[in-house]
Motif scaffolding. Structure first.
Motif, PDB file in Angstrom:
ATOM      1  N   ALA A  25       0.799  -1.228   0.000  1.00  0.00           N
ATOM      2  CA  ALA A  25       0.000   0.000   0.000  1.00  0.00           C
ATOM      3  C   ALA A  25       0.832   1.280   0.000  1.00  0.00           C
ATOM      4  CB  ALA A  25      -0.931   0.013   1.218  1.00  0.00           C
ATOM      5  N   ARG A  26       2.025   1.239   0.574  1.00  0.00           N
ATOM      6  CA  ARG A  26       2.782   2.472   0.785  1.00  0.00           C
ATOM      7  C   ARG A  26       4.217   2.317   0.306  1.00  0.00           C
ATOM      8  NH1 ARG A  26       0.547   6.318   4.658  1.00  0.00           N
ATOM      9  NH2 ARG A  26       2.467   7.433   4.118  1.00  0.00           N
ATOM     10  N   SER A  27       4.498   2.746  -0.897  1.00  0.00           N
ATOM     11  CA  SER A  27       5.858   2.650  -1.412  1.00  0.00           C
ATOM     12  C   SER A  27       6.804   3.634  -0.730  1.00  0.00           C
ATOM     13  CB  SER A  27       5.878   2.873  -2.929  1.00  0.00           C
ATOM     14  OG  SER A  27       5.385   4.161  -3.245  1.00  0.00           O
ATOM     15  N   ASP A  28       6.255   4.610   0.010  1.00  0.00           N
ATOM     16  CA  ASP A  28       7.098   5.556   0.742  1.00  0.00           C
ATOM     17  C   ASP A  28       7.574   4.997   2.079  1.00  0.00           C
ATOM     18  OD1 ASP A  28       4.354   5.749   1.477  1.00  0.00           O
ATOM     19  OD2 ASP A  28       4.709   7.685   2.436  1.00  0.00           O
ATOM     20  N   TRP A  29       7.093   3.828   2.473  1.00  0.00           N
ATOM     21  CA  TRP A  29       7.572   3.147   3.671  1.00  0.00           C
ATOM     22  C   TRP A  29       8.459   1.990   3.218  1.00  0.00           C
ATOM     23  CZ3 TRP A  29       2.231   2.155   6.371  1.00  0.00           C
ATOM     24  CH2 TRP A  29       1.705   3.364   6.828  1.00  0.00           C
ATOM     25  N   LEU A  30       9.580   1.814   3.872  1.00  0.00           N
ATOM     26  CA  LEU A  30      10.454   0.683   3.588  1.00  0.00           C
ATOM     27  C   LEU A  30      10.239  -0.379   4.660  1.00  0.00           C
ATOM     28  CD1 LEU A  30      13.793   2.548   2.742  1.00  0.00           C
ATOM     29  CD2 LEU A  30      11.964   1.834   1.189  1.00  0.00           C
ATOM     30  N   VAL A  31      10.013  -1.608   4.240  1.00  0.00           N
ATOM     31  CA  VAL A  31       9.824  -2.713   5.184  1.00  0.00           C
ATOM     32  C   VAL A  31      11.138  -3.486   5.252  1.00  0.00           C
ATOM     33  CG1 VAL A  31       8.532  -4.804   5.730  1.00  0.00           C
ATOM     34  CG2 VAL A  31       7.358  -2.838   4.696  1.00  0.00           C
ATOM     35  N   ALA A  32      11.727  -3.495   6.435  1.00  0.00           N
ATOM     36  CA  ALA A  32      13.014  -4.164   6.631  1.00  0.00           C
ATOM     37  C   ALA A  32      12.816  -5.657   6.816  1.00  0.00           C
ATOM     38  CB  ALA A  32      13.722  -3.582   7.854  1.00  0.00           C
ATOM     39  N   VAL A  90      10.986   3.470   8.091  1.00  0.00           N
ATOM     40  CA  VAL A  90      11.294   2.048   7.985  1.00  0.00           C
ATOM     41  C   VAL A  90      10.420   1.283   8.977  1.00  0.00           C
ATOM     42  CG1 VAL A  90      13.107   0.298   8.164  1.00  0.00           C
ATOM     43  CG2 VAL A  90      13.680   2.621   7.391  1.00  0.00           C
ATOM     44  N   LEU A  91       9.784   0.217   8.513  1.00  0.00           N
ATOM     45  CA  LEU A  91       8.958  -0.637   9.360  1.00  0.00           C
ATOM     46  C   LEU A  91       9.702  -1.934   9.633  1.00  0.00           C
ATOM     47  CD1 LEU A  91       6.966   1.380   8.018  1.00  0.00           C
ATOM     48  CD2 LEU A  91       5.256  -0.400   8.175  1.00  0.00           C
TER      49      LEU A  91
END
Length: 188
Positions: A25-32, A90-91
């Motif tokens: 949903a959110r390309s502006d959040w990076l999932v580590a 970053v999540l």
């Protein structure tokens, strides 16, 4: 503003499902991803390492965070620090045991969030996935209740997201915390 959104919660509450939804949903959040001493592809985006590989990476200082739980070792690569230095949100699927280490390392950039789910929802999820028998499900539910009580006791001021409903509602609640619309502001 750079942030490390550090999700904590009992096993089975849907942290990885929420992270997968966030990634979509959110390309502006990076999932580590995490480095784990078990085969990858077991419910989360991770990199599998054997124990000796993990030990070498730890010794070389390649993890910004690491901890052991449930007989496994978990590490977060130093790339997460670089992403935060560059201003990224970053999540990360974190650990409540490693929260003090994360607070020390990331300071004001750290945004811890407790993910929860009602026991009955967790029971339904465990039954649907079909990996555990009734006894194992009962043990997991008892552990879930214990962890939930510990989270309330040990982290009373953290924002909590009930992940027992739709993933869209959980994602919206997470966005509200991250974007500061929830009324919560973390002071490391």
């Amino acid at each position: 503003m750079a942030r490390l959104v550090y999700l904590i919660g009992a096993s089975g509450v849907g942290k990885d499902t929420l992270l997968d939804a966030a990634r979509e949903a959110r390309s502006d959040w990076l999932v580590a991803h995490r480095y784990i001493t078990r085969p990858s592809g077991r419910g989360e985006n991770s990199v599998a390492l054997c124990e000796s590989e993990f030990a070498v990476r730890r010794e070389l200082g390649l993890f910004c965070l690491d901890w052991c739980a449930h007989g496994l070792c978990y590490g977060v690569g130093r790339e997460v620090e670089e992403w935060c230095r560059r201003g990224a949100t970053v999540l990360l699927n974190g650990s409540r045991r490693a929260l003090p280490q994360a607070r020390e390392r990331f300071g004001e950039a750290l945004v811890p969030v407790v993910i929860t789910a009602p026991s009955e929802v967790l029971r339904q999820r465990l039954v649907q996935r079909g990996r555990e028998g009734n006894e194992e499900i009962q043990r997991r539910l008892a552990r879930h209740a214990k962890v939930e009580a510990e989270l309330v006791r040990d982290f009373p001021g953290l924002p909590r997201i009930d992940n027992g409903g739709s993933i869209e509602a959980s994602l919206s609640a997470l966005a509200a915390v991250i974007d500061g619309r929830s009324g919560y502001s973390y002071q490391g």
